[in-house]
Design a protein around this motif. Structure first.
Motif, mmCIF file in Angstrom:
data_model
loop_
_atom_site.group_PDB
_atom_site.id
_atom_site.type_symbol
_atom_site.label_atom_id
_atom_site.label_comp_id
_atom_site.label_asym_id
_atom_site.label_seq_id
_atom_site.Cartn_x
_atom_site.Cartn_y
_atom_site.Cartn_z
ATOM 1 N N GLN A 19 62.691 22.598 69.506
ATOM 2 C CA GLN A 19 62.346 21.532 70.429
ATOM 3 C C GLN A 19 62.226 20.216 69.690
ATOM 4 O O GLN A 19 61.935 20.179 68.502
ATOM 5 C CB GLN A 19 61.015 21.861 71.135
ATOM 6 N N PRO A 20 62.464 19.069 70.390
ATOM 7 C CA PRO A 20 62.382 17.780 69.717
ATOM 8 C C PRO A 20 60.991 17.527 69.167
ATOM 9 O O PRO A 20 59.994 17.901 69.765
ATOM 10 C CB PRO A 20 62.743 16.790 70.838
ATOM 11 N N SER A 21 60.937 16.874 67.997
ATOM 12 C CA SER A 21 59.666 16.633 67.324
ATOM 13 C C SER A 21 59.205 15.209 67.537
ATOM 14 O O SER A 21 60.000 14.285 67.580
ATOM 15 C CB SER A 21 59.817 16.882 65.821
ATOM 16 N N GLY A 26 55.482 16.618 62.063
ATOM 17 C CA GLY A 26 56.242 17.246 60.995
ATOM 18 C C GLY A 26 57.724 17.316 61.289
ATOM 19 O O GLY A 26 58.262 16.568 62.096
ATOM 20 N N LEU A 27 58.386 18.249 60.612
ATOM 21 C CA LEU A 27 59.834 18.355 60.680
ATOM 22 C C LEU A 27 60.280 19.651 61.346
ATOM 23 O O LEU A 27 59.659 20.701 61.149
ATOM 24 C CB LEU A 27 60.424 18.310 59.261
ATOM 25 N N SER A 28 61.345 19.558 62.094
ATOM 26 C CA SER A 28 61.994 20.745 62.650
ATOM 27 C C SER A 28 63.340 20.908 61.964
ATOM 28 O O SER A 28 64.096 19.943 61.815
ATOM 29 C CB SER A 28 62.177 20.606 64.163
ATOM 30 N N ILE A 29 63.617 22.121 61.522
ATOM 31 C CA ILE A 29 64.802 22.378 60.692
ATOM 32 C C ILE A 29 65.501 23.643 61.178
ATOM 33 O O ILE A 29 64.849 24.654 61.459
ATOM 34 C CB ILE A 29 64.404 22.557 59.215
ATOM 35 N N ILE A 30 66.826 23.577 61.251
ATOM 36 C CA ILE A 30 67.653 24.761 61.442
ATOM 37 C C ILE A 30 68.381 25.014 60.121
ATOM 38 O O ILE A 30 68.843 24.073 59.472
ATOM 39 C CB ILE A 30 68.663 24.565 62.587
ATOM 40 N N GLU A 43 58.946 26.888 53.461
ATOM 41 C CA GLU A 43 57.498 27.044 53.597
ATOM 42 C C GLU A 43 56.781 26.464 52.380
ATOM 43 O O GLU A 43 55.732 25.805 52.500
ATOM 44 C CB GLU A 43 57.149 28.522 53.763
ATOM 45 N N GLU A 44 57.329 26.678 51.196
ATOM 46 C CA GLU A 44 56.736 26.121 49.979
ATOM 47 C C GLU A 44 56.768 24.590 50.006
ATOM 48 O O GLU A 44 55.812 23.935 49.583
ATOM 49 C CB GLU A 44 57.493 26.647 48.754
ATOM 50 N N PHE A 45 57.868 24.035 50.498
ATOM 51 C CA PHE A 45 57.938 22.576 50.627
ATOM 52 C C PHE A 45 56.837 22.063 51.546
ATOM 53 O O PHE A 45 56.150 21.076 51.245
ATOM 54 C CB PHE A 45 59.300 22.161 51.189
ATOM 55 N N SER A 46 56.638 22.747 52.660
ATOM 56 C CA SER A 46 55.609 22.335 53.613
ATOM 57 C C SER A 46 54.229 22.322 52.970
ATOM 58 O O SER A 46 53.457 21.368 53.118
ATOM 59 C CB SER A 46 55.621 23.277 54.820
ATOM 60 N N GLN A 47 53.919 23.374 52.228
ATOM 61 C CA GLN A 47 52.609 23.460 51.589
ATOM 62 C C GLN A 47 52.448 22.427 50.477
ATOM 63 O O GLN A 47 51.397 21.804 50.336
ATOM 64 C CB GLN A 47 52.413 24.874 51.044
ATOM 65 N N GLN A 48 53.486 22.234 49.690
ATOM 66 C CA GLN A 48 53.402 21.314 48.562
ATOM 67 C C GLN A 48 53.282 19.864 49.015
ATOM 68 O O GLN A 48 52.512 19.085 48.439
ATOM 69 C CB GLN A 48 54.640 21.473 47.678
ATOM 70 N N GLU A 49 54.007 19.497 50.060
ATOM 71 C CA GLU A 49 54.034 18.104 50.511
ATOM 72 C C GLU A 49 53.043 17.816 51.635
ATOM 73 O O GLU A 49 52.849 16.657 52.007
ATOM 74 C CB GLU A 49 55.446 17.732 50.966
ATOM 75 N N GLN A 291 59.932 11.419 55.382
ATOM 76 C CA GLN A 291 59.743 12.861 55.259
ATOM 77 C C GLN A 291 61.066 13.568 54.965
ATOM 78 O O GLN A 291 61.123 14.502 54.155
ATOM 79 C CB GLN A 291 59.129 13.410 56.541
ATOM 80 N N LEU A 292 62.133 13.126 55.612
ATOM 81 C CA LEU A 292 63.436 13.757 55.408
ATOM 82 C C LEU A 292 63.965 13.494 53.999
ATOM 83 O O LEU A 292 64.580 14.377 53.384
ATOM 84 C CB LEU A 292 64.426 13.255 56.458
ATOM 85 N N LEU A 293 63.728 12.302 53.484
ATOM 86 C CA LEU A 293 64.125 12.024 52.103
ATOM 87 C C LEU A 293 63.338 12.881 51.121
ATOM 88 O O LEU A 293 63.884 13.367 50.115
ATOM 89 C CB LEU A 293 63.943 10.542 51.787
ATOM 90 N N LYS A 294 62.047 13.097 51.395
ATOM 91 C CA LYS A 294 61.246 13.989 50.552
ATOM 92 C C LYS A 294 61.824 15.399 50.568
ATOM 93 O O LYS A 294 61.911 16.064 49.523
ATOM 94 C CB LYS A 294 59.795 14.021 51.041
ATOM 95 N N LEU A 295 62.214 15.862 51.744
ATOM 96 C CA LEU A 295 62.799 17.195 51.856
ATOM 97 C C LEU A 295 64.082 17.286 51.042
ATOM 98 O O LEU A 295 64.277 18.245 50.270
ATOM 99 C CB LEU A 295 63.085 17.515 53.325
ATOM 100 N N ALA A 296 64.951 16.301 51.196
ATOM 101 C CA ALA A 296 66.225 16.325 50.480
ATOM 102 C C ALA A 296 66.014 16.297 48.970
ATOM 103 O O ALA A 296 66.639 17.071 48.222
ATOM 104 C CB ALA A 296 67.081 15.141 50.919
ATOM 105 N N ASN A 297 65.143 15.419 48.506
ATOM 106 C CA ASN A 297 64.915 15.312 47.066
ATOM 107 C C ASN A 297 64.228 16.554 46.505
ATOM 108 O O ASN A 297 64.468 16.947 45.352
ATOM 109 C CB ASN A 297 64.095 14.055 46.767
ATOM 110 N N TYR A 298 63.378 17.181 47.293
ATOM 111 C CA TYR A 298 62.753 18.439 46.883
ATOM 112 C C TYR A 298 63.822 19.520 46.700
ATOM 113 O O TYR A 298 63.847 20.229 45.682
ATOM 114 C CB TYR A 298 61.743 18.867 47.943
#
Length: 402
Positions: A19-21, A26-30, A43-49, A291-298
């Protein structure tokens, strides 16, 4: 196989979707790779960030139709982890354009090039590979066949042991493409469809002889070929690097890897591509950009890239992690990395969406004898061009005459 009727995409009902966020939830990812392992990384990214993440795994075959439906319903996720060739639908899914300068990880230009579609990057590379290889069972084969005639020569001895020679996804065009490359053909050149060629006709005719001589296991699907090889019922299979870990779990040290056999002395040209992190419906330009840039760089960081290799056997894109994998690879993994050097980038331009379908339809007509190689190549070209024209009319409706 890639469907071609774009309107049909939209009409497909979705079984489930993210569903749209809102900006603060937070982030929704497929994602479409390594369901359990990649889910744990997210899940580790979510906890760390400290960023809430909701993620859903989808099979690649369902992704394109699902994404078209999500665009229609305005339910697209914030990000998708997917094969780069899916970016060919950027006109419909509205993927955000990506600037490589926003990502500090050391990723070679060759890998970034795999994220380009129609001259622009629409994804952040995470994993490279997806190249086809010849897997073989050392229990049945001491020296892998370097050419198809050698495999024919091995057939009688294998059958005497109750083992069939080889099984693969014979009717799927991704598996046919290395043969086309061997004969000097390629489906797309500078954005232009090039299916109606002598090289295509020759590749089709050679490929058909393998079937006529009853070498590949008859009527075998992708999963059929995987199961037969894992059980030891066939000596060889052609598959991609993504399945290596599963094969090793089944065969252990009996698993061997080699190049796909040559055809008439012509080396196969497997494709390579990457899995990318993409941002549908222009999500990278919205409120979640940071947030998306953090995800990509992680996901591109050296530590996580090494984890891709250690946990999944996935070939990293980040240079230090790749060099670590290259240095420490043993057995089938070492050969898997070596064979990357013999690959050619898989085009991700929008035309490929229609080329896959046109190739498949022409191939089936040739396989069943309705068209010879030359006629099948011409049919593929005409069909691909017609579908591209239809899609262009949908993206840019004709302006009414004054």
């Amino acid at each position: 196989m890639i469907p071609i009727k774009i309107r049909a995409f939209v009409a497909i009902a979705l079984l489930c979707c993210v569903q749209p966020s809102r900006a603060n939830d937070g982030l929704s990812i497929i994602y479409t790779y390594a369901k359990d392992s990649f889910g744990a990384i997210l899940e580790e990214f979510s906890q760390q960030e400290g960023i809430p993440v909701r993620f859903e795994f989808k099979e690649q075959n369902d992704l394109k139709s699902s994404m078209m439906g999500m665009m229609e319903q305005n339910t697209t996720p914030d990000a998708i982890i997917m094969p780069a060739d899916h970016m060919g639908l950027h006109s419909f899914i509205k993927y955000s354009e990506v600037n490589p300068a926003d990502f500090p990880a050391k990723v070679p230009a060759r890998i970034w090039a795999s994220s380009y579609s129609d001259g622009k990057s629409y994804g952040v590379p995470l994993i490279q590979g997806n190249h086809l290889m010849l897997f073989y069972n050392k229990k049945w084969v001491q020296e892998p066949a370097a050419d198809w005639e050698a495999m024919f020569a091995q057939r009688a001895a294998l059958q005497a042991k109750g083992v069939a020679p080889i099984a693969w996804s014979f009717d799927e065009m991704y598996w046919f493409l290395p043969f086309l490359g061997a004969y000097g053909g390629w489906p797309l050149n500078a954005g232009k469809v090039q299916l109606n060629t002598p090289e295509m006709a020759a590749a089709l005719d050679f490929y058909k002889t393998l079937r006529q001589r009853e070498l590949p296991y008859p009527g075998c699907s992708y999963q059929c070929a995987v199961d037969l090889f894992k059980s030891g019922a066939v000596a060889y299979t052609i598959n991609g690097d993504w399945i290596g870990k599963e094969f090793h779990a089944a065969l252990g040290e009996d698993l061997g890897v080699s190049a796909i056999p040559t055809a008439d002395g012509r080396k196969m040209v497997p494709t390579f591509s990457s899995h990318v992190l993409s941002f549908p419906n222009q999500s990278l330009t919205g409120s979640k950009r940071a947030q998306l840039l953090k995800l990509a760089n992680y996901l591109q960081s050296t530590a996580v890239q090494k984890h891709f290799w250690l946990a999944m056997g996935a070939i990293p894109v980040e240079q230090a992690a790749f060099e670590h994998a290259q240095k420490n690879a043993r057995g089938y993994l070492k050969k898997t990395i070596e064979l990357m050097a013999e690959t050619k980038p898989l085009p991700a331009d929008k035309e490929m969406t229609f080329i896959w379908d046109a190739m498949g339809k022409g191939f089936l007509r040739h396989r069943e004898g309705a068209l010879d190689g030359q006629a099948a190549a011409k049919y593929m070209q005409q069909l691909a061009e017609r579908h591209i024209r239809n899609a262009q009319r949908m993206v840019t409706p004709a302006t009414a005459n004054p």
